[in-house]
Each structure stands twice: as structure tokens, then as C-alpha cells.
Design a protein around this motif. Structure first.
Motif, PDB file in Angstrom:
ATOM      1  N   GLY A 184      -0.090  -2.621   4.391  1.00 23.33           N
ATOM      2  CA  GLY A 184      -0.834  -1.387   4.200  1.00 23.33           C
ATOM      3  C   GLY A 184       0.044  -0.159   4.131  1.00 23.33           C
ATOM      4  O   GLY A 184      -0.286   0.812   3.467  1.00 23.33           O
ATOM      5  N   GLY A 185       1.147  -0.189   4.828  1.00 23.95           N
ATOM      6  CA  GLY A 185       1.979   1.014   4.893  1.00 23.95           C
ATOM      7  C   GLY A 185       1.343   2.048   5.801  1.00 23.95           C
ATOM      8  O   GLY A 185       0.445   1.745   6.602  1.00 23.95           O
ATOM      9  N   ASP A 186       1.787   3.270   5.688  1.00 25.34           N
ATOM     10  CA  ASP A 186       1.234   4.357   6.511  1.00 25.34           C
ATOM     11  C   ASP A 186      -0.249   4.562   6.213  1.00 25.34           C
ATOM     12  O   ASP A 186      -0.750   4.174   5.172  1.00 25.34           O
ATOM     13  CB  ASP A 186       1.981   5.661   6.214  1.00 25.34           C
ATOM     14  CG  ASP A 186       3.310   5.745   6.949  1.00 25.34           C
ATOM     15  OD1 ASP A 186       3.495   4.982   7.909  1.00 25.34           O
ATOM     16  OD2 ASP A 186       4.144   6.560   6.544  1.00 25.34           O
ATOM     17  N   ASP A 246      -5.427   3.533   2.437  1.00 24.36           N
ATOM     18  CA  ASP A 246      -5.672   2.599   1.335  1.00 24.36           C
ATOM     19  C   ASP A 246      -6.786   1.638   1.693  1.00 24.36           C
ATOM     20  O   ASP A 246      -6.976   1.282   2.854  1.00 24.36           O
ATOM     21  CB  ASP A 246      -4.418   1.765   1.049  1.00 24.36           C
ATOM     22  CG  ASP A 246      -3.232   2.614   0.650  1.00 24.36           C
ATOM     23  OD1 ASP A 246      -3.379   3.427  -0.266  1.00 24.36           O
ATOM     24  OD2 ASP A 246      -2.161   2.452   1.276  1.00 24.36           O
ATOM     25  N   ASP A 281      -5.569   2.056   7.051  1.00 26.29           N
ATOM     26  CA  ASP A 281      -5.932   1.247   5.883  1.00 26.29           C
ATOM     27  C   ASP A 281      -7.006   0.224   6.213  1.00 26.29           C
ATOM     28  O   ASP A 281      -7.149  -0.212   7.359  1.00 26.29           O
ATOM     29  CB  ASP A 281      -4.696   0.500   5.369  1.00 26.29           C
ATOM     30  CG  ASP A 281      -3.556   1.435   5.033  1.00 26.29           C
ATOM     31  OD1 ASP A 281      -3.797   2.423   4.322  1.00 26.29           O
ATOM     32  OD2 ASP A 281      -2.429   1.176   5.497  1.00 26.29           O
ATOM     33  N   GLY A 307       0.821  -1.192   0.000  1.00 28.15           N
ATOM     34  CA  GLY A 307       0.000   0.000   0.000  1.00 28.15           C
ATOM     35  C   GLY A 307       0.862   1.251   0.000  1.00 28.15           C
ATOM     36  O   GLY A 307       2.085   1.199   0.152  1.00 28.15           O
ATOM     37  N   GLY A 308       0.205   2.376  -0.148  1.00 31.34           N
ATOM     38  CA  GLY A 308       0.910   3.648  -0.192  1.00 31.34           C
ATOM     39  C   GLY A 308       1.047   4.265   1.185  1.00 31.34           C
ATOM     40  O   GLY A 308       0.791   3.638   2.216  1.00 31.34           O
ATOM     41  N   THR A 309       1.430   5.520   1.202  1.00 28.24           N
ATOM     42  CA  THR A 309       1.668   6.221   2.457  1.00 28.24           C
ATOM     43  C   THR A 309       0.399   6.841   3.024  1.00 28.24           C
ATOM     44  O   THR A 309       0.409   7.315   4.154  1.00 28.24           O
ATOM     45  CB  THR A 309       2.715   7.329   2.256  1.00 28.24           C
ATOM     46  OG1 THR A 309       2.251   8.207   1.230  1.00 28.24           O
ATOM     47  CG2 THR A 309       4.058   6.735   1.861  1.00 28.24           C
ATOM     48  N   ALA A 310      -0.674   6.833   2.269  1.00 28.80           N
ATOM     49  CA  ALA A 310      -1.934   7.427   2.735  1.00 28.80           C
ATOM     50  C   ALA A 310      -2.935   6.311   3.043  1.00 28.80           C
ATOM     51  O   ALA A 310      -2.583   5.151   3.156  1.00 28.80           O
ATOM     52  CB  ALA A 310      -2.480   8.381   1.672  1.00 28.80           C
TER      53      ALA A 310
HETATM   54 CA   LIG Z   1      -1.417   2.821   3.403  1.00 27.15          CA
END
Ligand SMILES: [Ca+2]
Length: 129
Positions: free
Chosen positions: A96-98, A83, A101, A78-81
Motif C-alpha cells: 500500500g505504501g504511505d 489508495d 489504504d 500503491g502511492g504515497t496517499a
Molecule cells: Ca498508499
């Protein structure tokens, strides 16, 4: 006498030289170095987290926002926002990343790793916040 000594020296040298190079060589040496080393490219499957013990990913999916995995064993990043990730079929490793999510493993045996943020896990066989 000098002739006899010179003749003896010549005969000894001739005998040494006729014995061939093996008589004078120290032996075959293989220098230490790269013998036995193997190098190969690092693929995405080598970079999956250790917690993803559900198989070897055969596909890499990266995205942000709302996106899905595939019908393969995916490593999904996933991205930094925020998701919303759907792993779809097979055994996926979803990160998920940051962001906060929503991670849905869907079918298969999925490992879902939320990362920073408050994440929601759906149909993940293993969930790691
Ligand atoms: Ca994310």
C-alpha cells in the motif's frame, strides 16, 4: 680454443631454440578476473519483499487512488496517499505504501503489506501492517 667455445655456445643455443617455445614458456596463465562471473539485469520480480512468498510476480502494477491488479501474479505498488487497491486474480504481492489504504487481495493467495498508515485488509491470505 675460442672458436671451439664459440661453437659450443652456438650449438647449445641452437639446441635450446629448437626445443620449441614450450621449453621456454612458463605455462599458460589465465589472469584472475571475471572468469565465472555472470551478470544479468535486475527485474521487478527481484525487488519483491521477502514476505511475499506466494510466488514470483509476472507483472508490475503501480498506481495511486483507486486501481486494480490484473489477471497475472502482480507486484502492486500503491502511492504515497490513500489508495484503494484490488489485486484481482492470481497470487499478488500488494504494497500500500504511505497513507491509510484499503487493500483487497480478492482471488488467489495474496500477501498484503500496508506500510505506514492505518490500513484495512480484505481477502488477503497474509496481512502485514
Ligand atoms: Ca498508499
Amino acid at each position: 680454443m675460442i672458436r671451439r667455445t664459440a661453437l659450443t655456445v652456438i650449438l647449445v643455443l641452437a639446441a635450446l631454440l629448437s626445443s620449441g617455445p614450450t621449453g621456454l614458456a612458463a605455462g599458460n596463465m589465465v589472469p584472475s578476473g571475471k572468469a565465472g562471473r555472470v551478470s544479468r539485469a535486475i527485474g521487478f520480480a527481484d525487488l519483491k519483499p521477502a514476505a511475499c512468498t506466494n510466488g514470483t510476480p509476472t507483472n508490475l502494477v503501480t498506481g495511486s487512488g483507486v486501481f486494480n491488479g490484473t489477471t497475472q501474479n502482480d507486484l502492486i505498488l500503491g502511492g504515497t496517499a490513500i489508495d484503494t487497491i484490488d489485486g484481482r486474480q492470481q497470487n499478488d504481492c500488494i504494497l500500500g505504501g504511505d497513507g491509510d489504504d484499503v487493500i483487497d487481495g480478492f482471488n488467489g493467495t495474496d500477501v498484503c503489506i500496508g506500510g505506514p498508515g492505518t490500513d484495512v485488509f480484505v481477502r488477503c491470505e497474509t496481512s502485514i501492517q
